[in-house]
Design a protein around this motif. Structure first.
Motif, PDB file in Angstrom:
ATOM      1  N   MET A 192       0.841  -1.180   0.000  1.00 49.01           N
ATOM      2  CA  MET A 192       0.000   0.000   0.000  1.00 49.01           C
ATOM      3  C   MET A 192       0.890   1.249   0.000  1.00 49.01           C
ATOM      4  SD  MET A 192      -2.952   1.172   2.747  1.00 49.01           S
ATOM      5  CE  MET A 192      -2.132   0.404   4.097  1.00 49.01           C
ATOM      6  N   LYS A 193       0.690   2.119  -0.964  1.00 50.52           N
ATOM      7  CA  LYS A 193       1.453   3.359  -1.083  1.00 50.52           C
ATOM      8  C   LYS A 193       0.715   4.488  -0.372  1.00 50.52           C
ATOM      9  CE  LYS A 193       4.657   2.073  -4.161  1.00 50.52           C
ATOM     10  NZ  LYS A 193       6.072   2.147  -3.949  1.00 50.52           N
ATOM     11  N   ASP A 194       1.493   5.441   0.138  1.00 50.45           N
ATOM     12  CA  ASP A 194       0.889   6.618   0.752  1.00 50.45           C
ATOM     13  C   ASP A 194       1.509   7.878   0.133  1.00 50.45           C
ATOM     14  OD1 ASP A 194       3.400   6.812   1.943  1.00 50.45           O
ATOM     15  OD2 ASP A 194       2.675   6.741   3.992  1.00 50.45           O
ATOM     16  N   GLU A 195       1.080   9.006   0.606  1.00 51.09           N
ATOM     17  CA  GLU A 195       1.552  10.274   0.059  1.00 51.09           C
ATOM     18  C   GLU A 195       3.066  10.443   0.238  1.00 51.09           C
ATOM     19  OE1 GLU A 195       1.425  13.663  -2.070  1.00 51.09           O
ATOM     20  OE2 GLU A 195      -0.181  12.204  -1.826  1.00 51.09           O
ATOM     21  N   VAL A 196       3.602   9.942   1.347  1.00 49.29           N
ATOM     22  CA  VAL A 196       5.044  10.053   1.575  1.00 49.29           C
ATOM     23  C   VAL A 196       5.812   9.231   0.539  1.00 49.29           C
ATOM     24  CG1 VAL A 196       6.922   9.606   3.214  1.00 49.29           C
ATOM     25  CG2 VAL A 196       4.767  10.610   4.020  1.00 49.29           C
ATOM     26  N   ASP A 197       5.314   8.068   0.150  1.00 49.03           N
ATOM     27  CA  ASP A 197       5.972   7.288  -0.897  1.00 49.03           C
ATOM     28  C   ASP A 197       6.074   8.111  -2.177  1.00 49.03           C
ATOM     29  OD1 ASP A 197       6.423   4.837   0.504  1.00 49.03           O
ATOM     30  OD2 ASP A 197       4.300   4.340   0.249  1.00 49.03           O
ATOM     31  N   ARG A 198       4.998   8.817  -2.522  1.00 47.26           N
ATOM     32  CA  ARG A 198       5.005   9.638  -3.735  1.00 47.26           C
ATOM     33  C   ARG A 198       5.989  10.810  -3.603  1.00 47.26           C
ATOM     34  NH1 ARG A 198       0.005   7.356  -3.510  1.00 47.26           N
ATOM     35  NH2 ARG A 198      -0.997   8.781  -2.074  1.00 47.26           N
ATOM     36  N   LEU A 199       6.021  11.418  -2.445  1.00 49.92           N
ATOM     37  CA  LEU A 199       6.921  12.535  -2.192  1.00 49.92           C
ATOM     38  C   LEU A 199       8.382  12.072  -2.274  1.00 49.92           C
ATOM     39  CD1 LEU A 199       6.686  15.429  -0.012  1.00 49.92           C
ATOM     40  CD2 LEU A 199       8.151  13.728   1.040  1.00 49.92           C
ATOM     41  N   VAL A 200       8.707  10.969  -1.643  1.00 45.95           N
ATOM     42  CA  VAL A 200      10.076  10.428  -1.653  1.00 45.95           C
ATOM     43  C   VAL A 200      10.485  10.050  -3.073  1.00 45.95           C
ATOM     44  CG1 VAL A 200      11.504   8.471  -0.889  1.00 45.95           C
ATOM     45  CG2 VAL A 200      10.092   9.718   0.767  1.00 45.95           C
ATOM     46  N   ALA A 201       9.595   9.407  -3.813  1.00 48.38           N
ATOM     47  CA  ALA A 201       9.913   9.027  -5.198  1.00 48.38           C
ATOM     48  C   ALA A 201      10.205  10.263  -6.046  1.00 48.38           C
ATOM     49  CB  ALA A 201       8.762   8.227  -5.801  1.00 48.38           C
ATOM     50  N   TRP A 213      11.369  13.183  -4.979  1.00 47.76           N
ATOM     51  CA  TRP A 213      12.675  13.733  -4.607  1.00 47.76           C
ATOM     52  C   TRP A 213      13.816  12.862  -5.115  1.00 47.76           C
ATOM     53  CZ3 TRP A 213      13.336  18.434  -4.155  1.00 47.76           C
ATOM     54  CH2 TRP A 213      12.474  19.260  -3.459  1.00 47.76           C
ATOM     55  N   ARG A 214      13.632  11.579  -5.097  1.00 49.77           N
ATOM     56  CA  ARG A 214      14.695  10.697  -5.622  1.00 49.77           C
ATOM     57  C   ARG A 214      14.886  10.924  -7.124  1.00 49.77           C
ATOM     58  NH1 ARG A 214      13.245   5.723  -1.744  1.00 49.77           N
ATOM     59  NH2 ARG A 214      14.790   6.228  -0.150  1.00 49.77           N
ATOM     60  N   GLU A 266      16.145   9.325   2.614  1.00 51.01           N
ATOM     61  CA  GLU A 266      15.595   8.296   3.493  1.00 51.01           C
ATOM     62  C   GLU A 266      14.964   8.849   4.779  1.00 51.01           C
ATOM     63  OE1 GLU A 266      16.471   4.798   6.479  1.00 51.01           O
ATOM     64  OE2 GLU A 266      17.838   6.454   6.160  1.00 51.01           O
ATOM     65  N   PRO A 267      15.523   9.908   5.417  1.00 52.47           N
ATOM     66  CA  PRO A 267      14.858  10.423   6.623  1.00 52.47           C
ATOM     67  C   PRO A 267      13.405  10.834   6.396  1.00 52.47           C
ATOM     68  CG  PRO A 267      17.077  11.314   6.479  1.00 52.47           C
ATOM     69  CD  PRO A 267      16.809  10.573   5.182  1.00 52.47           C
ATOM     70  N   LEU A 268      13.093  11.257   5.173  1.00 49.38           N
ATOM     71  CA  LEU A 268      11.712  11.644   4.867  1.00 49.38           C
ATOM     72  C   LEU A 268      10.743  10.471   5.034  1.00 49.38           C
ATOM     73  CD1 LEU A 268      12.230  13.798   1.645  1.00 49.38           C
ATOM     74  CD2 LEU A 268      11.780  14.619   3.962  1.00 49.38           C
ATOM     75  N   GLU A 269      11.217   9.268   4.768  1.00 51.88           N
ATOM     76  CA  GLU A 269      10.339   8.095   4.848  1.00 51.88           C
ATOM     77  C   GLU A 269       9.793   7.899   6.261  1.00 51.88           C
ATOM     78  OE1 GLU A 269      11.105   4.693   2.166  1.00 51.88           O
ATOM     79  OE2 GLU A 269      13.153   5.513   2.171  1.00 51.88           O
TER      80      GLU A 269
END
Length: 165
Positions: free
Chosen positions: A1-10, A12-13, A22-25
């Protein structure tokens, strides 16, 4: 299950592959959870006609045990506010009939702040409502997962709690 943070981290990567995001996760999720908790707390306190700071003072007195009283200095320590702010808060809570000031029998110049029966009722009812909301927030985790998360968060927060402000 993906969340908004997964989208944000992707994102930025993709945009900044030179940075370790990684700290954002972890911390972005903690931040988002804190906002949800803050909303739930405000809702519960409003239902019980309390402000967040009122709940903090009332529950500090309630946790003190019978006769539910503390010195203003002890309240300062527990709520992390200035003495002027605490004086103002005690005045406002006394005006609402939630606390009362009493002379300190061990210090003729001192006072004690005591929870009134109405203050105790407000504190108890708001705490019960808050715990219901917090259980709902944690509902997706098993008991062992909640314990594990509590241990991990304690490891992160303990150094801040044990450092003078």
């Amino acid at each position: 299950m993906k969340d908004e943070v997964d989208r944000l981290v992707a994102a930025w990567r993709r945009e900044r592959p030179d940075l370790d995001v990684e700290p954002l996760e972890v911390l972005s999720r903690v931040s988002r959870l804190a906002r949800h908790l803050d909303r739930a707390r405000r809702q519960v306190f409003a239902e019980h006609e309390l402000e967040s700071w009122e709940f903090d003072v009332l529950t500090a007195l309630r946790r003190a045990g019978t006769p539910y009283q503390l010195s203003p200095g002890a309240l300062l320590t527990q709520t992390l506010v200035t003495s002027g702010t605490m004086t103002n808060r005690i005045d406002r809570l006394a005006k609402k009939g939630l606390v009362e000031r009493l002379p300190d029998p061990s210090d003729r110049r001192g006072v004690l702040v005591r929870l009134t029966p109405s203050g105790r009722h407000h504190a108890d009812a708001a705490l019960a409502g808050l715990l219901d909301q917090e259980r709902a927030i944690l509902n997706g985790l098993s008991a062992p997962e909640r314990q594990n998360l509590a241990t991990l968060l304690r490891t992160l927060t303990a150094p801040f709690d044990n450092t003078p402000a």
